[in-house]
Write a protein that holds these residues in place. Structure first.
Motif, short mmCIF file in Angstrom:
data_model
loop_
_atom_site.label_atom_id
_atom_site.label_comp_id
_atom_site.label_asym_id
_atom_site.label_seq_id
_atom_site.Cartn_x
_atom_site.Cartn_y
_atom_site.Cartn_z
N ILE A 64 21.97 -56.47 4.89
CA ILE A 64 20.92 -57.42 5.26
C ILE A 64 20.13 -57.79 4.00
N SER A 65 20.41 -58.97 3.50
CA SER A 65 19.70 -59.48 2.33
C SER A 65 18.56 -60.37 2.80
N SER A 66 18.31 -61.47 2.10
CA SER A 66 17.19 -62.37 2.47
C SER A 66 17.35 -63.70 1.75
N VAL A 67 16.79 -64.74 2.34
CA VAL A 67 16.73 -66.03 1.65
C VAL A 67 15.96 -65.88 0.33
N VAL A 68 15.09 -64.88 0.28
CA VAL A 68 14.31 -64.64 -0.94
C VAL A 68 15.22 -64.20 -2.09
N GLY A 69 16.34 -63.57 -1.76
CA GLY A 69 17.32 -63.22 -2.80
C GLY A 69 18.01 -64.46 -3.34
N ALA A 98 12.89 -59.76 -4.36
CA ALA A 98 13.92 -60.78 -4.60
C ALA A 98 15.07 -60.20 -5.42
N THR A 99 14.73 -59.37 -6.40
CA THR A 99 15.75 -58.76 -7.25
C THR A 99 16.68 -57.88 -6.42
N ASN A 155 10.79 -65.75 -4.67
CA ASN A 155 9.58 -66.02 -3.91
C ASN A 155 8.37 -65.50 -4.68
N TYR A 156 7.34 -66.31 -4.71
CA TYR A 156 6.11 -65.96 -5.43
C TYR A 156 5.62 -64.58 -4.98
N THR A 211 8.85 -54.28 1.49
CA THR A 211 8.26 -55.17 0.48
C THR A 211 7.02 -54.47 -0.09
N VAL A 212 6.77 -54.69 -1.34
CA VAL A 212 5.49 -54.32 -1.97
C VAL A 212 5.16 -55.52 -2.86
N ASP A 213 4.38 -56.45 -2.33
CA ASP A 213 4.23 -57.75 -2.99
C ASP A 213 3.07 -57.75 -4.01
N ARG A 214 3.37 -58.22 -5.20
CA ARG A 214 2.40 -58.43 -6.29
C ARG A 214 3.00 -59.49 -7.18
N THR A 215 2.14 -60.27 -7.83
CA THR A 215 2.70 -61.13 -8.89
C THR A 215 3.26 -60.21 -9.98
N PHE A 216 4.22 -60.72 -10.71
CA PHE A 216 4.87 -59.86 -11.72
C PHE A 216 3.85 -59.36 -12.75
#
Ligand code: NAP
Length: 249
Positions: free
Chosen positions: A142-147, A158-159, A151-152, A96-101
């Motif tokens: 292995i995907s994720s519920v985020v897919g 998520a993509t 998720n914010y 993950t590399v999380d940032r708002t879009f």
């Protein structure tokens, strides 16, 4: 209990830590020849190998950054030399590399896509023929519920995780003639280093959205993967199994 036939060869990408490490231990316990792939956590990867061997199993650790096609091909050569063809590929490595879009850079977008989808491409290419020719070949993503939910702050992640749904269903069709299956699990939030990186306050908010009121443990996910790797799942293909404590999607 579902177990895989002994002496099958299973490769799990990103198996030095977290969910992948637990999948590797489970399959090792079932008598598979396990390949523990890792990128940088060498000591932890060898710890997983030691755990498997301590229970009488067989495993090797192989370093390869899944984004690097040459490294993945070299890993494939090594695995073939040691164990022969692979029966089960688990595409688990992910970041993950999380940032708002609004603030996400193109580099941050691509870094996640490169591992979570590019790595799946490289590894699936390298082991496609093996899985196709195996008697009970298995490709497990292995995907994720985020897919499923989005998720914010995780547009990139998520993509990639949604992308695995289309990939799974398509490869399931393309491999169906061979009898080999392709399935996907979509875990909910699971207690690993990846979740530990999330702010405590956000973790609390997430937990409140989980009907079972707890995060998943790696064992919750590895048990389902073990079933998908087994003969008992032979008539399931192209499926996406949620392992999310009852979260809606
Ligand atoms: P984690 O604890 O952060 O472990 C990630 C693993 O992936 C490590 O073994 C790491 O190896 C490996 N990895 C990362 N980049 C790699 C690369 N370029 N090449 C090879 N290996 C690489 O993650 P996790 O929580 O176990 O997640 C495993 C999978 O489950 C991921 O696909 C993730 O998206 C998915 N998932 C996780 C959760 C969750 O809440 N934890 C929920 C749903 C889905 P090194 O340590 O050697 O770098």
């Amino acid at each position: 209990m579902s177990t895989i036939p002994t002496n099958r060869t299973c490769i799990i990408t990103g198996a030095s830590r977290g969910i992948g490490a637990q999948i590797a231990r489970n399959l090792g316990r079932d008598g598979a020849n396990v390949v523990v792939n890792y990128r940088s956590s060498e000591t932890k990867a060898y710890d997983v190998v030691d755990d498997i061997e301590a229970e009488g199993g067989t495993a090797i650790a192989v370093q390869a950054d899944v984004t690097n096609k040459d490294a993945v091909d070299a890993m494939s050569d090594r695995v073939h030399d040691v164990f022969g063809p692979v029966d089960v590929l688990v595409n688990n490595a992910g970041i993950t590399v999380d940032r708002t879009f609004k603030t996400m850079t193109r580099e941050e977008w691509e870094r996640v896509i490169d591992v979570n989808l590019g790595g799946v491409f490289n590894c699936s290419k390298a082991f496609y023929d093996d899985v196709k020719q195996a008697e009970h070949g298995r490709l497990i993503n292995i995907s994720s519920v985020v897919g499923q939910q989005g998720n914010y702050g995780q547009a990139n992640y998520a993509t990639t995780k949604s992308g695995l749904f289309g990939f799974t269903r398509t490869l399931a069709l393309e491999l169906a003639n061979s009898g080999s299956t392709v399935n996907c699990v979509a875990p909910g939030f699971t207690r690993t280093d990846m979740l530990a990186d999330v702010d405590e306050e956000i973790q609390d908010k997430i937990r409140q959205r989980i009907p079972l009121n707890r995060f998943a443990e790696a064992e919750d996910v590895s048990g389902v993967v073990r079933f998908l790797a087994s003969e008992e799942s032979s008539y399931m293909t192209g499926q996406i199994l949620g392992i999310n404590g009852g979260m809606e999607w």
